[in-house]
Design a protein around this motif. Structure first.
Motif, PDB file in Angstrom:
ATOM      1  N   GLU A 100       6.451  -3.931 -10.565  1.00  0.00           N
ATOM      2  CA  GLU A 100       5.894  -5.272 -10.392  1.00  0.00           C
ATOM      3  C   GLU A 100       6.967  -6.246  -9.908  1.00  0.00           C
ATOM      4  OE1 GLU A 100       3.395  -8.690 -12.902  1.00  0.00           O
ATOM      5  OE2 GLU A 100       4.115  -6.883 -13.907  1.00  0.00           O
ATOM      6  N   LEU A 101       8.151  -6.175 -10.494  1.00  0.00           N
ATOM      7  CA  LEU A 101       9.258  -7.024 -10.044  1.00  0.00           C
ATOM      8  C   LEU A 101       9.587  -6.757  -8.570  1.00  0.00           C
ATOM      9  CD1 LEU A 101      11.817  -6.932 -13.017  1.00  0.00           C
ATOM     10  CD2 LEU A 101      10.621  -8.939 -12.147  1.00  0.00           C
ATOM     11  N   THR A 102       9.575  -5.490  -8.202  1.00  0.00           N
ATOM     12  CA  THR A 102       9.907  -5.110  -6.827  1.00  0.00           C
ATOM     13  C   THR A 102       8.869  -5.621  -5.841  1.00  0.00           C
ATOM     14  OG1 THR A 102      11.068  -3.129  -7.599  1.00  0.00           O
ATOM     15  CG2 THR A 102      10.342  -3.146  -5.304  1.00  0.00           C
ATOM     16  N   VAL A 103       7.590  -5.467  -6.179  1.00  0.00           N
ATOM     17  CA  VAL A 103       6.521  -5.935  -5.294  1.00  0.00           C
ATOM     18  C   VAL A 103       6.588  -7.451  -5.139  1.00  0.00           C
ATOM     19  CG1 VAL A 103       4.016  -6.183  -5.050  1.00  0.00           C
ATOM     20  CG2 VAL A 103       4.991  -3.984  -5.718  1.00  0.00           C
ATOM     21  N   ASN A 104       6.763  -8.154  -6.250  1.00  0.00           N
ATOM     22  CA  ASN A 104       6.841  -9.618  -6.186  1.00  0.00           C
ATOM     23  C   ASN A 104       8.059 -10.076  -5.389  1.00  0.00           C
ATOM     24  OD1 ASN A 104       4.549  -9.810  -7.767  1.00  0.00           O
ATOM     25  ND2 ASN A 104       5.676 -10.084  -9.678  1.00  0.00           N
ATOM     26  N   TYR A 105       9.160  -9.370  -5.545  1.00  0.00           N
ATOM     27  CA  TYR A 105      10.386  -9.695  -4.812  1.00  0.00           C
ATOM     28  C   TYR A 105      10.164  -9.558  -3.306  1.00  0.00           C
ATOM     29  CZ  TYR A 105      15.147  -8.885  -3.007  1.00  0.00           C
ATOM     30  OH  TYR A 105      16.319  -8.914  -2.273  1.00  0.00           O
ATOM     31  N   ASN A 106       9.518  -8.470  -2.903  1.00  0.00           N
ATOM     32  CA  ASN A 106       9.265  -8.254  -1.482  1.00  0.00           C
ATOM     33  C   ASN A 106       8.190  -9.174  -0.933  1.00  0.00           C
ATOM     34  OD1 ASN A 106      10.809  -5.751  -0.242  1.00  0.00           O
ATOM     35  ND2 ASN A 106      10.396  -5.280  -2.386  1.00  0.00           N
ATOM     36  N   GLU A 107       7.247  -9.562  -1.762  1.00  0.00           N
ATOM     37  CA  GLU A 107       6.251 -10.538  -1.321  1.00  0.00           C
ATOM     38  C   GLU A 107       6.918 -11.860  -0.968  1.00  0.00           C
ATOM     39  OE1 GLU A 107       1.904 -12.339  -2.651  1.00  0.00           O
ATOM     40  OE2 GLU A 107       3.217 -11.451  -4.168  1.00  0.00           O
ATOM     41  N   GLU A 114       0.833  -1.211   0.000  1.00  0.00           N
ATOM     42  CA  GLU A 114       0.000   0.000   0.000  1.00  0.00           C
ATOM     43  C   GLU A 114       0.863   1.255   0.000  1.00  0.00           C
ATOM     44  OE1 GLU A 114      -3.585   2.054   2.678  1.00  0.00           O
ATOM     45  OE2 GLU A 114      -2.665   0.146   3.282  1.00  0.00           O
ATOM     46  N   ASN A 115       1.877   1.286   0.871  1.00  0.00           N
ATOM     47  CA  ASN A 115       2.755   2.454   0.949  1.00  0.00           C
ATOM     48  C   ASN A 115       3.585   2.619  -0.323  1.00  0.00           C
ATOM     49  OD1 ASN A 115       1.852   3.010   3.535  1.00  0.00           O
ATOM     50  ND2 ASN A 115       3.475   1.827   4.521  1.00  0.00           N
ATOM     51  N   ALA A 116       4.127   1.498  -0.824  1.00  0.00           N
ATOM     52  CA  ALA A 116       4.959   1.562  -2.031  1.00  0.00           C
ATOM     53  C   ALA A 116       4.136   2.009  -3.237  1.00  0.00           C
ATOM     54  CB  ALA A 116       5.591   0.196  -2.300  1.00  0.00           C
ATOM     55  N   THR A 117       2.913   1.508  -3.347  1.00  0.00           N
ATOM     56  CA  THR A 117       2.051   1.888  -4.475  1.00  0.00           C
ATOM     57  C   THR A 117       1.726   3.372  -4.431  1.00  0.00           C
ATOM     58  OG1 THR A 117       1.078  -0.328  -4.539  1.00  0.00           O
ATOM     59  CG2 THR A 117      -0.159   1.436  -5.597  1.00  0.00           C
ATOM     60  N   PRO A 135      14.904  -5.239  -6.133  1.00  0.00           N
ATOM     61  CA  PRO A 135      15.947  -6.249  -6.366  1.00  0.00           C
ATOM     62  C   PRO A 135      17.031  -5.709  -7.296  1.00  0.00           C
ATOM     63  CG  PRO A 135      13.999  -6.738  -7.681  1.00  0.00           C
ATOM     64  CD  PRO A 135      13.633  -5.588  -6.803  1.00  0.00           C
ATOM     65  N   GLU A 136      18.135  -6.409  -7.378  1.00  0.00           N
ATOM     66  CA  GLU A 136      19.281  -5.935  -8.161  1.00  0.00           C
ATOM     67  C   GLU A 136      18.962  -5.765  -9.636  1.00  0.00           C
ATOM     68  OE1 GLU A 136      22.546  -8.561  -7.517  1.00  0.00           O
ATOM     69  OE2 GLU A 136      23.211  -7.527  -5.697  1.00  0.00           O
ATOM     70  N   ASN A 137      18.093  -6.625 -10.194  1.00  0.00           N
ATOM     71  CA  ASN A 137      17.835  -6.546 -11.634  1.00  0.00           C
ATOM     72  C   ASN A 137      16.941  -5.375 -12.028  1.00  0.00           C
ATOM     73  OD1 ASN A 137      15.633  -7.693 -10.342  1.00  0.00           O
ATOM     74  ND2 ASN A 137      15.134  -9.067 -12.032  1.00  0.00           N
ATOM     75  N   VAL A 138      16.592  -4.528 -11.069  1.00  0.00           N
ATOM     76  CA  VAL A 138      15.843  -3.306 -11.374  1.00  0.00           C
ATOM     77  C   VAL A 138      16.796  -2.133 -11.569  1.00  0.00           C
ATOM     78  CG1 VAL A 138      14.288  -1.580 -10.365  1.00  0.00           C
ATOM     79  CG2 VAL A 138      13.676  -3.995 -10.318  1.00  0.00           C
ATOM     80  N   LEU A 139      17.861  -2.072 -10.769  1.00  0.00           N
ATOM     81  CA  LEU A 139      18.822  -0.969 -10.813  1.00  0.00           C
ATOM     82  C   LEU A 139      20.087  -1.426 -11.532  1.00  0.00           C
ATOM     83  CD1 LEU A 139      18.275   0.144  -7.120  1.00  0.00           C
ATOM     84  CD2 LEU A 139      17.414   1.285  -9.139  1.00  0.00           C
ATOM     85  N   VAL A 140      20.076  -1.334 -12.868  1.00  0.00           N
ATOM     86  CA  VAL A 140      21.170  -1.891 -13.669  1.00  0.00           C
ATOM     87  C   VAL A 140      21.702  -0.863 -14.681  1.00  0.00           C
ATOM     88  CG1 VAL A 140      20.300  -4.255 -13.460  1.00  0.00           C
ATOM     89  CG2 VAL A 140      19.529  -2.829 -15.361  1.00  0.00           C
ATOM     90  N   TYR A 141      22.852  -1.207 -15.254  1.00  0.00           N
ATOM     91  CA  TYR A 141      23.439  -0.404 -16.335  1.00  0.00           C
ATOM     92  C   TYR A 141      24.315  -1.317 -17.190  1.00  0.00           C
ATOM     93  CZ  TYR A 141      27.880  -0.455 -13.756  1.00  0.00           C
ATOM     94  OH  TYR A 141      29.036  -0.854 -13.134  1.00  0.00           O
TER      95      TYR A 141
END
Length: 432
Positions: A198-205, A52-55, A99-105
Motif C-alpha cells: 500500500e505504501l508503495t502504490v501510494n508513493y508511485n501514485e 494493475e501490473n504491480a498488483t 520507497p525507502e521506508n519499505v526496504l529497511v533494517y
C-alpha cells in the motif's frame, strides 16, 4: 473528436466589454483542458497500468508463500527469513519502485535505516536458496519462535521478520540478550506485506499522477500565463503608436501585466476550485448514473459561469472605487449576470435534454436577452434544434454521442468567443 467550427454573426454586443471575466474563463478552460488531455489523463492511465501490473505480481508473490506442507519449526523459521528476502527482492525492482521506508533494517546503533542503492542491487541479484544477499544482516522474528514453539505459520510468516545487523539484533531488538522479547518500540517499523505494498502504490501514485495541488498549479498557472500574454500583446499593440516616451509606455505595460496576472490567476483559481468541488459532488454517483461526458460538460459550464460572474463582481467594485456611478456600474453588472445565467441554463438544457430546462432556456431566457442580444442567443437557438435531436436518442445507446455533441457545441461557442474576444479595444484593466 474533431470539432467543426460554426460561424457566428459579427454582433457588436457579442464582444460586449461588460463581460469582464470572460477572457479569463476562456483561457482557464482551454489550458485546463490541455492539462487534462495531455498531462493529467495520460499520467492517470500510466498509474493505473502500473498498479494493475504491480498488483498481479504482488498476488503471485503471496501465492508462492502459501505452503502448508511445512512440518518442522526449524524449517519454518529459516523459510520465514528467506521469504522476507524474496519480498524485499520484489520491492527492490525498478518497475515496483518501493520507497525507502519499505526496504529497511536496524543498524548497529539501533536506527531503522534504508538499504543503500548498492545493497538493493545485491538483493535484486539474489536467488532463492542461495546465501543471503547482504553479509551481516540477520532476520529477526518479532514474535519469538521460542515463545511460540508450535506455531509453524508464525515462524514462516515474513510479516514477522525484521532485518538487522548482528549488533542491532542483539543489543537493540533483544535489549542485549537474545532470550529477551522484542523491544516494543520496533514493532511500529515491522510492516506487513500488504502495508508495504500500500505504501508503495501510494508513493508511485504521488510520483506519476499530478494530484490536486500540482494539477491546480498547472491549470491556474498556465491560464494566468496565457491570459496575461494575450493582454500584454494587446496592450503593446495599443501603445505602439502612442506618442509618449518608451519608458512611460513600458511602465504602463508592466502595470498591465501585473494586474492581469493577479486578476487572471485569482479567477482561474476560482474556476479550479469550482471544478474540483463539482468533481467531489459527482464522485458519489455511480458510473451507471452519470456519464463522464456529462460531468465534464457540467464542469465546463459551471467553471465558465463562476469565473465570469466573479470577474464581473470584482470589476463592479473596481469601477465604483474609480468613480463610476453605482447606478451605471450596477446596470452593467446586472446585464452581465443575466447573460451569464442565460448561457449556463441554455447549455445545461442542451446537455440534459430536459423539457423544463429547454422550454425555460428557449422562452424565458431568450426573451430576456432580446433587449441586450449577444451571441448566446444565436448559439442557444441553434442548440435548441440539436437538443431536440439529442432528446430523441437519450434513452438508447447513443446517449454518449449526444453528450459529446453537446460539448462540441459548447466548444464551438468558446472558439468563436475567444476569436472575437481578445481585441485591442477590449476592457481596460491596469494598475494605476
Amino acid at each position: 473528436m474533431s470539432i467543426k467550427t460554426r460561424k457566428l454573426p459579427n454582433n457588436d454586443c457579442f464582444h460586449s466589454s461588460k463581460r469582464y471575466g470572460e477572457g479569463i474563463a476562456l483561457s482557464y478552460i482551454s489550458t485546463s483542458w490541455m492539462v487534462d488531455e495531455f498531462i493529467s489523463e495520460p499520467r492517470e492511465l500510466e498509474f493505473l497500468e502500473y498498479k494493475e501490473n504491480a498488483t498481479a505480481q504482488f498476488q503471485a508473490l503471496k501465492e508462492s508463500f502459501a505452503n502448508n506442507s511445512i512440518t518442522s519449526i526449524h524449517t519454518a523459521r529459516s523459510l520465514g527469513v528467506q521469504r522476507e528476502w524474496a519480498e524485499y527482492k520484489f520491492f527492490a525492482h525498478d518497475e515496483i519502485n518501493a520507497p525507502e521506508n519499505v526496504l529497511v533494517y536496524v543498524n548497529d546503533k539501533g536506527e531503522v535505516v534504508p538499504f543503500s542503492e548498492e545493497e538493493r542491487n545485491l538483493i535484486l541479484e539474489w536467488q532463492s536458496g542461495e546465501k543471503y544477499p547482504i553479509s551481516g544482516i540477520q532476520g529477526h522474528h518479532m514474535k519469538l519462535v521460542k515463545n511460540n514453539p508450535d506455531n509453524i505459520d508464525l515462524a514462516a510468516n515474513p510479516d514477522n521478520i525484521l532485518f538487522a545487523t548482528e549488533e542491532g539484533h542483539r543489543e537493540f531488538l533483544h535489549g542485549g540478550n537474545t532470550q529477551n522479547a522484542t523491544d516494543p518500540e520496533y514493532f511500529k517499523y515491522s510492516l506487513t506485506m500488504d502495508e508495504k505494498f500500500e505504501l508503495t502504490v501510494n508513493y508511485n501514485e504521488d510520483l506519476i499522477t499530478l494530484g490536486l495541488i500540482k494539477k491546480g498549479a498547472l491549470s491556474v498557472g498556465s491560464s494566468m500565463a496565457l491570459y496575461s500574454s494575450i493582454r500584454m500583446l494587446i496592450e503593446w499593440y495599443r501603445l505602439k503608436n502612442d506618442p509618449r516616451p518608451w519608458h512611460r509606455k513600458r511602465e504602463e505595460l508592466v502595470k498591465t501585466g501585473i494586474a492581469t496576472a493577479l486578476f487572471g490567476g485569482g479567477l482561474s483559481a476560482v474556476g479550479y476550485l469550482t471544478r474540483i468541488s463539482m468533481d467531489g459532488f459527482f464522485a458519489d454517483f455511480t458510473p451507471s448514473m452519470l456519464d463522464h461526458f456529462f460531468t465534464e460538460m457540467v464542469a465546463i459550464n459551471g467553471s465558465f459561469f463562476i469565473i465570469t460572474v466573479t470577474g464581473s463582481l470584482l470589476r463592479y467594485i473596481w469601477e465604483v472605487r474609480k468613480g463610476k456611478s453605482q447606478e451605471e456600474a450596477k446596470k452593467d453588472l446586472q446585464t452581465m449576470l443575466m447573460v451569464a445565467t442565460a448561457e449556463l441554463l441554455a447549455f445545461s438544457a442542451l446537455g440534459l435534454g430536459l423539457d423544463i430546462l429547454v422550454d425555460f432556456a428557449t422562452d424565458t431566457i431568450m426573451d430576456a436577452l432580446i433587449p441586450d442580444p449577444t451571441g448566446i442567443l444565436i448559439a442557444a437557438r441553434v442548440g435548441y434544434g440539436i437538443a431536440k435531436l439529442g432528446k430523441k436518442v437519450w434513452d438508447g445507446k447513443q446517449n454518449k454521442e449526444a453528450l459529446i455533441q453537446c460539448i462540441a457545441i459548447r466548444m464551438n461557442y468558446f472558439y468563436e468567443l475567444a476569436r472575437n474576444k481578445f481585441r485591442p479595444d477590449d476592457f481596460d484593466f491596469r494598475l494605476t
